[in-house]
Scaffold this active site. Structure first.
Site: not given
Ligand code: APR
Length: 242
Positions: A55, A58, A93, A110, A137, A177-178, A205, A222
């Site tokens: 972390y 990051r 995020n 999260h 702390c 974006g998930t 995407l 995005a």
């Molecule tokens: N624009 C739009 N979408 C995008 C882009 C972009 N430039 N780049 C990637 N993506 C999309 C991918 O196609 C994918 O569907 O974003 C998504 C990212 O997916 P993950 O990597 O699984 O991320 P996320 O969905 O946020 O993960 C959820 O999992 O690991 C845990 O806690 C962590 O919060 C996270 C959670």
């Protein structure tokens, strides 16, 4: 014509064009780290120094001048500012790019990289620099009890009651974006659909795991798709059949 509160869910994809890696795309975070080691309570108990270092890396990335809000973050801040009803931004995020873009009603389900939590006194603390197994702390003074204020796999995401209240009252649910891999966030679209009152739209995407549950979807980066969709919503253009 949409009128009323909007709930937005974002994931790592909205920050990808700001230079922050996603988790499950090729070369993503989970291709380089074993999530069992760095994103579970068990991994933290086994090797807290490894988790703190993960972390810290990051958190340091957020200091990089190249890591800044992209047009998608800025468009969501514009939507919150110009929309005549509440806009709640629920993000998976742990970065601070939504806040740096100007969004105010941001709910980090999260947790947040720039916060720590003391396991001795329970206080949630602003945390900008590195955190180590010796960190004190600032509230109770105990050493070695501060952990990242991040929700790990197997832990309960934050403010779920508030999130479901907002989902039950929304006039539009927008997912950006998930990948739809991780619950409970991945289940929000089904929850809204069950109520049957609000359009559900995916901006990603590529189609996510839950793509079939969305009334509409617009695919592309995005930074391109989100500003265009926000413009459509703000100009009152009809979203089309939902
Ligand atoms: N624009 C739009 N979408 C995008 C882009 C972009 N430039 N780049 C990637 N993506 C999309 C991918 O196609 C994918 O569907 O974003 C998504 C990212 O997916 P993950 O990597 O699984 O991320 P996320 O969905 O946020 O993960 C959820 O999992 O690991 C845990 O806690 C962590 O919060 C996270 C959670």
């Amino acid at each position: 014509m949409i009128q009323g509160p909007i709930v937005i869910l974002t994931g790592a994809g909205i920050s990808q064009e700001s230079g922050l890696d996603t988790f499950r795309c090729a070369g993503g975070v989970w291709s380089r780290h074993d999530l069992e080691d760095v994103a579970t309570p068990q991994g933290y108990r086994r090797n807290p120094a490894l988790v703190q270092a993960f972390y810290n890396d990051r958190r340091r990335q957020l200091e990089d001048a190249a890591v800044r809000p992209n047009p998608a973050h800025l468009a969501l801040a514009r939507l919150e500012r110009d929309w005549p009803a509440p806009v709640l931004l629920v993000t998976q995020n742990i970065d601070d790019l939504h806040e740096r873009a100007g969004s105010r009603a941001v709910l980090h389900m999260h947790g947040e990289l720039r916060k720590g939590r003391c396991e001795a006194c329970g206080r949630v603390l602003e945390w900008a620099g590195d955190m180590t197994v010796e960190s004190l702390c600032p509230a109770c003074g105990k050493a070695g009890r501060v952990r990242p204020h991040v929700v790990w796999f197997g832990e309960v995401p934050l403010e779920m009651e508030r999130i479901f209240q907002a989902l039950d009252a929304c006039a539009l649910f927008l997912s950006i974006g998930t990948s739809g891999h991780v619950y409970p966030a991945a289940g929000f679209v089904a929850h809204v659909r069950e109520r049957g009152l609000a359009p559900t739209v995916e901006l990603n995407l590529e189609p996510s795991q839950g793509a079939s549950l969305f009334h509409q979807a617009f695919y592309g980066p995005a930074s391109d798709v989100v500003p265009r969709f926000v413009e459509t919503v703000l100009t009152g253009d009809d979203l089309g059949p939902v």
